[in-house]
Design a protein around this motif. Structure first.
Motif, PDB file in Angstrom:
ATOM      1  N   MET A   1      31.775  25.584 -15.110  1.00  0.00           N
ATOM      2  CA  MET A   1      32.141  26.656 -16.206  1.00  0.00           C
ATOM      3  C   MET A   1      31.501  27.734 -15.645  1.00  0.00           C
ATOM      4  SD  MET A   1      32.191  27.168 -20.349  1.00  0.00           S
ATOM      5  CE  MET A   1      33.493  25.602 -20.604  1.00  0.00           C
ATOM      6  N   ASP A   2      32.100  29.266 -15.658  1.00  0.00           N
ATOM      7  CA  ASP A   2      31.352  30.216 -15.325  1.00  0.00           C
ATOM      8  C   ASP A   2      31.396  30.937 -16.668  1.00  0.00           C
ATOM      9  OD1 ASP A   2      30.652  32.963 -14.581  1.00  0.00           O
ATOM     10  OD2 ASP A   2      31.981  32.963 -12.792  1.00  0.00           O
ATOM     11  N   ILE A   3      29.935  30.860 -17.117  1.00  0.00           N
ATOM     12  CA  ILE A   3      29.398  31.308 -18.454  1.00  0.00           C
ATOM     13  C   ILE A   3      29.689  32.877 -18.444  1.00  0.00           C
ATOM     14  CG2 ILE A   3      27.603  31.672 -20.008  1.00  0.00           C
ATOM     15  CD1 ILE A   3      28.726  28.794 -19.885  1.00  0.00           C
ATOM     16  N   LEU A   4      29.307  33.627 -17.246  1.00  0.00           N
ATOM     17  CA  LEU A   4      29.374  35.103 -17.152  1.00  0.00           C
ATOM     18  C   LEU A   4      30.878  35.600 -17.508  1.00  0.00           C
ATOM     19  CD1 LEU A   4      28.108  37.854 -16.950  1.00  0.00           C
ATOM     20  CD2 LEU A   4      28.325  37.522 -14.501  1.00  0.00           C
ATOM     21  N   ALA A   5      31.629  34.885 -16.761  1.00  0.00           N
ATOM     22  CA  ALA A   5      33.227  35.129 -16.924  1.00  0.00           C
ATOM     23  C   ALA A   5      33.621  34.886 -18.415  1.00  0.00           C
ATOM     24  CB  ALA A   5      33.922  34.432 -15.897  1.00  0.00           C
ATOM     25  N   LEU A   6      33.280  33.816 -18.718  1.00  0.00           N
ATOM     26  CA  LEU A   6      33.709  33.495 -20.328  1.00  0.00           C
ATOM     27  C   LEU A   6      33.187  34.507 -21.249  1.00  0.00           C
ATOM     28  CD1 LEU A   6      34.799  31.256 -22.144  1.00  0.00           C
ATOM     29  CD2 LEU A   6      32.549  30.292 -22.524  1.00  0.00           C
ATOM     30  N   VAL A   7      31.726  35.014 -21.024  1.00  0.00           N
ATOM     31  CA  VAL A   7      31.434  36.138 -22.042  1.00  0.00           C
ATOM     32  C   VAL A   7      32.157  37.437 -21.734  1.00  0.00           C
ATOM     33  CG1 VAL A   7      29.265  37.697 -22.261  1.00  0.00           C
ATOM     34  CG2 VAL A   7      29.086  35.093 -22.100  1.00  0.00           C
ATOM     35  N   GLU A   8      32.391  37.794 -20.372  1.00  0.00           N
ATOM     36  CA  GLU A   8      33.244  38.940 -20.265  1.00  0.00           C
ATOM     37  C   GLU A   8      34.498  38.844 -20.880  1.00  0.00           C
ATOM     38  OE1 GLU A   8      32.935  39.455 -15.920  1.00  0.00           O
ATOM     39  OE2 GLU A   8      30.876  40.400 -16.095  1.00  0.00           O
ATOM     40  N   TRP A   9      35.161  37.662 -20.803  1.00  0.00           N
ATOM     41  CA  TRP A   9      36.463  37.533 -21.441  1.00  0.00           C
ATOM     42  C   TRP A   9      36.441  37.653 -23.049  1.00  0.00           C
ATOM     43  CZ3 TRP A   9      39.173  32.136 -22.318  1.00  0.00           C
ATOM     44  CH2 TRP A   9      40.281  32.312 -22.804  1.00  0.00           C
ATOM     45  N   ILE A  10      35.577  36.854 -23.597  1.00  0.00           N
ATOM     46  CA  ILE A  10      35.746  36.761 -25.118  1.00  0.00           C
ATOM     47  C   ILE A  10      34.435  37.270 -25.992  1.00  0.00           C
ATOM     48  CG2 ILE A  10      37.244  34.731 -25.062  1.00  0.00           C
ATOM     49  CD1 ILE A  10      35.075  32.776 -25.627  1.00  0.00           C
ATOM     50  N   ASP A  11      33.429  37.843 -25.253  1.00  0.00           N
ATOM     51  CA  ASP A  11      32.218  38.106 -25.778  1.00  0.00           C
ATOM     52  C   ASP A  11      31.427  37.080 -25.919  1.00  0.00           C
ATOM     53  OD1 ASP A  11      30.432  40.102 -26.582  1.00  0.00           O
ATOM     54  OD2 ASP A  11      31.608  40.963 -28.339  1.00  0.00           O
ATOM     55  N   GLU A  12      30.021  37.438 -26.526  1.00  0.00           N
ATOM     56  CA  GLU A  12      29.029  36.677 -26.459  1.00  0.00           C
ATOM     57  C   GLU A  12      28.948  35.512 -27.769  1.00  0.00           C
ATOM     58  OE1 GLU A  12      25.508  38.921 -26.410  1.00  0.00           O
ATOM     59  OE2 GLU A  12      25.925  39.447 -24.400  1.00  0.00           O
ATOM     60  N   ALA A  13      29.416  36.124 -28.957  1.00  0.00           N
ATOM     61  CA  ALA A  13      29.432  35.313 -30.281  1.00  0.00           C
ATOM     62  C   ALA A  13      30.488  34.185 -29.878  1.00  0.00           C
ATOM     63  CB  ALA A  13      29.417  36.230 -31.391  1.00  0.00           C
ATOM     64  N   PRO A  14      31.728  34.607 -29.837  1.00  0.00           N
ATOM     65  CA  PRO A  14      32.787  33.544 -29.581  1.00  0.00           C
ATOM     66  C   PRO A  14      32.525  32.549 -28.590  1.00  0.00           C
ATOM     67  CG  PRO A  14      33.784  35.925 -29.772  1.00  0.00           C
ATOM     68  CD  PRO A  14      32.360  35.860 -29.624  1.00  0.00           C
ATOM     69  N   ALA A  15      31.692  33.059 -27.236  1.00  0.00           N
ATOM     70  CA  ALA A  15      31.335  31.955 -26.215  1.00  0.00           C
ATOM     71  C   ALA A  15      30.440  31.045 -26.911  1.00  0.00           C
ATOM     72  CB  ALA A  15      30.795  32.868 -25.113  1.00  0.00           C
ATOM     73  N   ALA A  16      29.496  31.399 -27.500  1.00  0.00           N
ATOM     74  CA  ALA A  16      28.573  30.591 -28.008  1.00  0.00           C
ATOM     75  C   ALA A  16      29.349  29.627 -28.961  1.00  0.00           C
ATOM     76  CB  ALA A  16      27.579  31.488 -28.886  1.00  0.00           C
ATOM     77  N   ALA A  17      30.141  29.975 -29.968  1.00  0.00           N
ATOM     78  CA  ALA A  17      30.919  29.246 -30.887  1.00  0.00           C
ATOM     79  C   ALA A  17      31.910  28.047 -30.148  1.00  0.00           C
ATOM     80  CB  ALA A  17      31.812  29.877 -31.718  1.00  0.00           C
ATOM     81  N   LEU A  18      32.471  28.701 -28.885  1.00  0.00           N
ATOM     82  CA  LEU A  18      33.253  27.770 -27.799  1.00  0.00           C
ATOM     83  C   LEU A  18      32.439  26.772 -27.354  1.00  0.00           C
ATOM     84  CD1 LEU A  18      35.972  27.024 -26.852  1.00  0.00           C
ATOM     85  CD2 LEU A  18      35.585  28.977 -25.086  1.00  0.00           C
ATOM     86  N   LEU A  19      31.265  27.004 -26.810  1.00  0.00           N
ATOM     87  CA  LEU A  19      30.415  25.989 -26.248  1.00  0.00           C
ATOM     88  C   LEU A  19      29.750  24.891 -27.354  1.00  0.00           C
ATOM     89  CD1 LEU A  19      27.999  28.333 -24.038  1.00  0.00           C
ATOM     90  CD2 LEU A  19      30.004  26.761 -23.207  1.00  0.00           C
ATOM     91  N   GLY A  20      29.622  25.313 -28.382  1.00  0.00           N
ATOM     92  CA  GLY A  20      29.380  24.347 -29.579  1.00  0.00           C
ATOM     93  C   GLY A  20      30.658  23.610 -29.758  1.00  0.00           C
ATOM     94  N   LEU A  21      31.879  23.941 -29.884  1.00  0.00           N
ATOM     95  CA  LEU A  21      33.022  23.406 -29.905  1.00  0.00           C
ATOM     96  C   LEU A  21      33.279  22.179 -28.983  1.00  0.00           C
ATOM     97  CD1 LEU A  21      35.631  23.083 -31.645  1.00  0.00           C
ATOM     98  CD2 LEU A  21      36.673  24.522 -29.896  1.00  0.00           C
ATOM     99  N   LEU A  22      32.865  22.620 -27.579  1.00  0.00           N
ATOM    100  CA  LEU A  22      32.958  21.668 -26.571  1.00  0.00           C
ATOM    101  C   LEU A  22      31.872  20.609 -26.642  1.00  0.00           C
ATOM    102  CD1 LEU A  22      33.755  20.743 -23.787  1.00  0.00           C
ATOM    103  CD2 LEU A  22      32.233  22.533 -22.986  1.00  0.00           C
ATOM    104  N   THR A  23      30.516  20.952 -27.163  1.00  0.00           N
ATOM    105  CA  THR A  23      29.550  20.010 -27.329  1.00  0.00           C
ATOM    106  C   THR A  23      29.931  19.046 -28.388  1.00  0.00           C
ATOM    107  OG1 THR A  23      27.933  21.447 -26.607  1.00  0.00           O
ATOM    108  CG2 THR A  23      27.016  19.680 -27.940  1.00  0.00           C
ATOM    109  N   GLY A  24      30.584  19.626 -29.398  1.00  0.00           N
ATOM    110  CA  GLY A  24      30.893  18.763 -30.738  1.00  0.00           C
ATOM    111  C   GLY A  24      31.960  17.836 -30.386  1.00  0.00           C
ATOM    112  N   VAL A  25      33.134  18.296 -29.632  1.00  0.00           N
ATOM    113  CA  VAL A  25      34.130  17.421 -29.280  1.00  0.00           C
ATOM    114  C   VAL A  25      33.550  16.161 -28.292  1.00  0.00           C
ATOM    115  CG1 VAL A  25      36.384  17.086 -27.953  1.00  0.00           C
ATOM    116  CG2 VAL A  25      35.882  19.025 -29.209  1.00  0.00           C
TER     117      VAL A  25
END
Length: 354
Positions: A1-25
């Motif tokens: 996963m390209d973290i920088l591209a993810l941040v540029e796409w949805i911003d930092e806070a939503p990216a952090a929440a999405l990573l938390g969601l992935l870890t949680g699943v």
């Protein structure tokens, strides 16, 4: 996963929440299918058995250490940047909080992570106890129990303004943590073979440890590309449970890794239990059972906040980076759980038989 591209796409806070969601699943699926539970492992050990629950716990613990230490050797993660290592730890909190948490874990019949996993399978007891745990954790963090928590935690703290790194304190080489993890993994496989645990369950048990590594590596990568400070963290359920509760209660909620983690675990466990046709509603057996679980949930909420994390936050996540207070808290949780099982459950069974 390209973290920088993810941040540029949805911003930092939503990216952090999405990573938390992935870890949680990942955690939710693996924990539900492996039936990972520290309470069950501690009870088995207290009753003189080296059964399947101990094998699963050892495998989760060891693979968490192996994955995280391996990621660090590859340069994908740096333990010194972890929030748990960057702040002072509390030895007194680890001991007192760990003992209280371990006792509460036995009374509640599950740790917070296990309760969250069970809640997603339709267990109404776990849902109720989990909500009580979250409220007690929030009270201990910033409510009426916070003063007591602060005083107890301040009795004995680590020196130097940060937590103790056990590997460097013991003078071990950079690969020492990986070797320790492999040693525990070998022990886990021996116990697993004696209990004839199938390959699928072993795979899912190691998946819980893998989820912890995913959390560490992904938040470290996010912190490396973010303009705003991002906490380098992973799976734990004391702070995230309290934060998730407040997320739905305040008018200006803030997205972060924690907010994605708890729903992710619930979603993963729900999907796994539904696929295996194990989802079914369950309630309390009687009023006494309800009182016992509520008491245990409150003890876990306070104990986890005092100890700096729950059985996952200290026992797998913190232990995987060799944070000194995490290992002490884990040991204290085992002692608290075993003593409580002996005094409450084993003696109770003996008294009924007599």
């Amino acid at each position: 996963m390209d973290i920088l591209a993810l941040v540029e796409w949805i911003d930092e806070a939503p990216a952090a929440a999405l990573l938390g969601l992935l870890t949680g699943v990942i955690f939710g699926v693996a924990a539900q299918r492996s039936r990972f539970c520290l309470r069950a492992a501690a009870v088995e050990f207290a009753r003189g058995r080296m059964g399947d629950r101990i094998a699963v716990w050892f495998l989760t613990f060891s693979t968490g250490v192996v994955w995280v230490q391996g990621a660090q050797l590859l340069g994908l993660f740096r333990a010194s940047d972890a929030r748990m290592m960057a702040i002072p730890g509390s030895w007194s909190g680890a001991v007192i909080g760990g003992l209280v948490f371990g006792a509460g874990m036995v009374l509640a019949r599950g740790c917070p992570g296990r309760l969250l996993v069970l809640a997603a399978t339709g267990n109404l007891r776990a849902i109720t106890a989990g909500l009580v745990f979250a409220v007690a954790a929030q009270m201990s963090l910033s409510g009426m129990l916070s003063g007591l928590r602060t005083r107890l935690a301040a009795l004995w703290t680590t020196s130097g303004g940060h937590n103790m790194d056990l590997l460097s304190t013991l003078g071990l080489p950079s690969y020492g943590g990986l070797l320790i993890g492999l040693g525990f993994a070998a022990l886990a496989l021996v116990v697993s073979r004696r209990n004839r645990i199938g390959a699928a369950r072993l795979l899912f048990a190691s998946g819980v440890g893998f989820a912890v590594a995913v959390g560490w590596v992904s938040t470290f990568a996010l912190a490396s590309v973010s303009f705003e400070p991002v906490a380098v963290t992973s799976a734990t359920f004391s702070g995230p449970s309290a934060n998730t509760l407040m997320f739905f209660l305040v008018s200006d909620p803030v997205l972060n890794f924690d907010i994605g983690l708890v729903p992710g675990v619930f979603l993963g466990s729900f999907l796994a239990s539904s696929y295996a046709r194990e989802f079914r509603f369950q309630g309390f057996e009687d009023a006494a059972n309800m009182r016992r679980m509520m008491t245990g949930a409150v003890m876990m909420g306070f104990g986890a906040m005092l100890a700096g994390g729950c059985s996952i936050g200290n026992g797998v996540t913190g232990a995987s980076i060799f944070a000194g207070t995490a290992w002490l808290a884990l040991f204290s949780m085992w002692i608290g759980a075993m003593v409580t099982d002996f005094l409450v459950d084993q003696r109770g069974v003996g008294a009924q038989a007599a």
